[in-house]
Design a protein around this motif. Sequence first.
Motif, PDB file in Angstrom:
ATOM      1  N   ASP A 317       0.792  -1.230   0.000  1.00  0.00           N
ATOM      2  CA  ASP A 317       0.000   0.000   0.000  1.00  0.00           C
ATOM      3  C   ASP A 317       0.824   1.279   0.000  1.00  0.00           C
ATOM      4  OD1 ASP A 317      -2.183  -1.632   0.086  1.00  0.00           O
ATOM      5  OD2 ASP A 317      -2.627  -1.349   2.208  1.00  0.00           O
ATOM      6  N   VAL A 318       2.145   1.153   0.216  1.00  0.00           N
ATOM      7  CA  VAL A 318       2.972   2.360   0.291  1.00  0.00           C
ATOM      8  C   VAL A 318       4.121   2.326  -0.716  1.00  0.00           C
ATOM      9  CG1 VAL A 318       4.420   3.805   1.781  1.00  0.00           C
ATOM     10  CG2 VAL A 318       2.417   2.657   2.742  1.00  0.00           C
ATOM     11  N   ILE A 319       4.827   1.197  -0.794  1.00  0.00           N
ATOM     12  CA  ILE A 319       6.067   1.154  -1.575  1.00  0.00           C
ATOM     13  C   ILE A 319       5.840   0.783  -3.039  1.00  0.00           C
ATOM     14  CG2 ILE A 319       8.376   0.181  -1.744  1.00  0.00           C
ATOM     15  CD1 ILE A 319       7.955   1.868   0.721  1.00  0.00           C
ATOM     16  N   LEU A 320       5.174  -0.342  -3.280  1.00  0.00           N
ATOM     17  CA  LEU A 320       5.124  -0.882  -4.635  1.00  0.00           C
ATOM     18  C   LEU A 320       3.760  -0.830  -5.300  1.00  0.00           C
ATOM     19  CD1 LEU A 320       7.468  -3.998  -4.555  1.00  0.00           C
ATOM     20  CD2 LEU A 320       7.939  -1.654  -5.222  1.00  0.00           C
ATOM     21  N   GLY A 321       2.710  -0.873  -4.541  1.00  0.00           N
ATOM     22  CA  GLY A 321       1.390  -0.910  -5.152  1.00  0.00           C
ATOM     23  C   GLY A 321       0.774  -2.287  -5.104  1.00  0.00           C
ATOM     24  N   PRO A 322      -0.387  -2.452  -5.737  1.00  0.00           N
ATOM     25  CA  PRO A 322      -1.167  -3.693  -5.623  1.00  0.00           C
ATOM     26  C   PRO A 322      -0.342  -4.942  -5.901  1.00  0.00           C
ATOM     27  CG  PRO A 322      -2.408  -2.028  -6.810  1.00  0.00           C
ATOM     28  CD  PRO A 322      -1.024  -1.481  -6.635  1.00  0.00           C
ATOM     29  N   PRO A 325      -2.808 -11.019  -7.914  1.00  0.00           N
ATOM     30  CA  PRO A 325      -4.125 -11.460  -7.418  1.00  0.00           C
ATOM     31  C   PRO A 325      -4.061 -12.488  -6.298  1.00  0.00           C
ATOM     32  CG  PRO A 325      -4.159 -11.287  -9.804  1.00  0.00           C
ATOM     33  CD  PRO A 325      -2.735 -11.053  -9.391  1.00  0.00           C
ATOM     34  N   LYS A 326      -3.087 -13.391  -6.312  1.00  0.00           N
ATOM     35  CA  LYS A 326      -3.036 -14.447  -5.298  1.00  0.00           C
ATOM     36  C   LYS A 326      -2.740 -13.900  -3.907  1.00  0.00           C
ATOM     37  CE  LYS A 326       1.860 -15.551  -6.171  1.00  0.00           C
ATOM     38  NZ  LYS A 326       2.837 -16.641  -6.411  1.00  0.00           N
ATOM     39  N   TRP A 327      -2.283 -12.639  -3.820  1.00  0.00           N
ATOM     40  CA  TRP A 327      -1.934 -12.056  -2.526  1.00  0.00           C
ATOM     41  C   TRP A 327      -2.843 -10.902  -2.112  1.00  0.00           C
ATOM     42  CZ3 TRP A 327       4.049 -11.493  -3.572  1.00  0.00           C
ATOM     43  CH2 TRP A 327       4.635 -12.760  -3.542  1.00  0.00           C
ATOM     44  N   THR A 328      -3.866 -10.630  -2.859  1.00  0.00           N
ATOM     45  CA  THR A 328      -4.697  -9.468  -2.520  1.00  0.00           C
ATOM     46  C   THR A 328      -5.562  -9.703  -1.290  1.00  0.00           C
ATOM     47  OG1 THR A 328      -6.373 -10.222  -4.104  1.00  0.00           O
ATOM     48  CG2 THR A 328      -4.787  -8.547  -4.864  1.00  0.00           C
ATOM     49  N   GLU A 358      -6.330   0.755  -2.483  1.00  0.00           N
ATOM     50  CA  GLU A 358      -6.127   2.193  -2.605  1.00  0.00           C
ATOM     51  C   GLU A 358      -4.906   2.471  -3.484  1.00  0.00           C
ATOM     52  OE1 GLU A 358      -8.098   4.473  -1.362  1.00  0.00           O
ATOM     53  OE2 GLU A 358      -9.407   3.031  -0.322  1.00  0.00           O
ATOM     54  N   PRO A 359      -4.957   3.570  -4.268  1.00  0.00           N
ATOM     55  CA  PRO A 359      -3.778   3.923  -5.068  1.00  0.00           C
ATOM     56  C   PRO A 359      -2.625   4.364  -4.164  1.00  0.00           C
ATOM     57  CG  PRO A 359      -5.407   5.679  -5.155  1.00  0.00           C
ATOM     58  CD  PRO A 359      -6.067   4.522  -4.447  1.00  0.00           C
ATOM     59  N   LEU A 360      -1.407   4.220  -4.675  1.00  0.00           N
ATOM     60  CA  LEU A 360      -0.250   4.654  -3.915  1.00  0.00           C
ATOM     61  C   LEU A 360      -0.283   6.156  -3.689  1.00  0.00           C
ATOM     62  CD1 LEU A 360       2.717   2.654  -5.497  1.00  0.00           C
ATOM     63  CD2 LEU A 360       1.619   2.248  -3.302  1.00  0.00           C
ATOM     64  N   VAL A 432      10.335  -6.164  -7.117  1.00  0.00           N
ATOM     65  CA  VAL A 432       9.252  -6.642  -7.983  1.00  0.00           C
ATOM     66  C   VAL A 432       8.691  -7.916  -7.361  1.00  0.00           C
ATOM     67  CG1 VAL A 432      10.176  -5.629 -10.098  1.00  0.00           C
ATOM     68  CG2 VAL A 432      10.871  -7.930  -9.455  1.00  0.00           C
ATOM     69  N   TYR A 433       7.419  -8.168  -7.604  1.00  0.00           N
ATOM     70  CA  TYR A 433       6.767  -9.324  -6.999  1.00  0.00           C
ATOM     71  C   TYR A 433       7.169 -10.634  -7.666  1.00  0.00           C
ATOM     72  CZ  TYR A 433       3.773  -5.864  -4.734  1.00  0.00           C
ATOM     73  OH  TYR A 433       3.314  -4.811  -3.990  1.00  0.00           O
ATOM     74  N   ASN A 434       7.349 -10.609  -8.979  1.00  0.00           N
ATOM     75  CA  ASN A 434       7.684 -11.822  -9.724  1.00  0.00           C
ATOM     76  C   ASN A 434       9.182 -12.094  -9.595  1.00  0.00           C
ATOM     77  OD1 ASN A 434       8.214 -13.818 -11.626  1.00  0.00           O
ATOM     78  ND2 ASN A 434       6.710 -13.039 -13.088  1.00  0.00           N
ATOM     79  N   VAL A 435       9.547 -13.170  -8.892  1.00  0.00           N
ATOM     80  CA  VAL A 435      10.961 -13.429  -8.621  1.00  0.00           C
ATOM     81  C   VAL A 435      11.743 -13.719  -9.892  1.00  0.00           C
ATOM     82  CG1 VAL A 435      10.527 -14.224  -6.275  1.00  0.00           C
ATOM     83  CG2 VAL A 435      10.548 -15.887  -8.149  1.00  0.00           C
TER      84      VAL A 435
END
Length: 455
Positions: A317-322, A325-328, A358-360, A432-435
């Motif tokens: 919610d602060v650094i990277l954004g949404p 889907p598997k982690w929302t 919420e948007p960053l 980034v989320y994708n390793v």
Amino acid sequence: MAAQPKYAPSNLDHVEDLEKYWRNGFHPVHLGDKLDKVDSKRYRYGVIHKLGYGGFSTVWLAHDLINGGYVALKIVCASQSSYGVPPAVESILDSHPTKIFVTELHRFLIQGPNGHHVCQVLPVTGPSLLALSRVPYRLRPAVCKKLAREGAQALEFLHARGLCHGDFTASNLVLAVSPTLHQLSKQDLLKLLGTPLRDTVHATGPKTASAPEYVIQPADLTRLGPSYLTDSLRVVDFDQVFGFRKPLPPGIPPNPGFRLGTPIASLAPEVIIEGAAGPASDIWALGCTLFRMRAGIQLLGEWHFNMASNVLEDIFDVILGPPPPKWTRLQFRENGWPIASPRSGKDKNITTHEYGQEPLDPDEDLKAKVYGIWDENRSRPNTPGKRLKSPSIFWKVDPNVVPHWGNVDGGFPHIHPDEAAQFLHLLRRIFVYNVTQRITAAEILKHPWLARVKR
């Protein structure tokens, strides 16, 4: 019901957990203690100061009474009798051409009132990059980049050999000391470090031999100054090292999964949520460390109170954004850790959090944090940001005039926009989320932010 404390709290701010001075816990140490008996008349080491402590050990500065010079003695809790880096890992670490990894010189056993303790004899090092990246100290930008390159090279070396460090944080990256340190007399070295601060230990019940008479605040190694500190990096603490290639070579520890010991604020989201530790989680920890080194503050908010759910909220919610889907939508236990398998129905011990709604906030996101870095003032020598009597490796400010985040009060300039753009680009390749898309250590070394750094 919680057990009654065995000792009154210390008046010193930075000392070990006194409750661990008990059976199978810490070994009580006093200044002047002699350890590692050589023969009926001689001991090898004499304790002269304290260097630090952790959850499972205390670390002491000792004079080598046989060969001269100084060493660090890491005395481990008696409960950790098998403590140490596996020989297969140590062999890899010792093969590094510049000896960047600090491994034990040898070890011995101590029999004390709390049990048998492993004592690792280690080379003496300088202050950690954590100590040099918080008030009142800051690493000079050019030195920061040099140390960052050496840190990335260390990870590249480990990853190329199938190893992950597992705790690649600023507290485990330290400065090397000059060989001239070992030429100092004990009196001159203690004059540099200052008189050790002591505080008497008071038992809440009958006094026993389990605790020392007093505890000591660790030495401030920044006081070694420019004559005895170098701008070369050393990597310490390999308790969390594991292998990621399959099959694992003999003697290489397996992936610890959720038990990875990296501090929560530097844990990658895939480790917090799925226990998926690996080279990519080392890189995430390195990214947190690079920000700490360059900015002088922690990337994620200090408010998280060691709760994994709060760290994830900062990331999402602060650094990277949404998140993906598997982690929302995640469920958490009372201790703030996510549960591996979602549960249906009502359970008062389980809470559900939804992320990315919420948007960053552009005033708090990663870009704002990078461009908000305040820097050393080299053009106005009379400002509070001037270099004081410190080695050129770092600079020092009066803690009373440190600016608030994002402004330039007190004459502090911001990071140059060109460097900020490069640094932000690098961090966005790391966070980034994708390793599979996260930048590797080898790629970091080719990034423009480090391109002109002296090799």
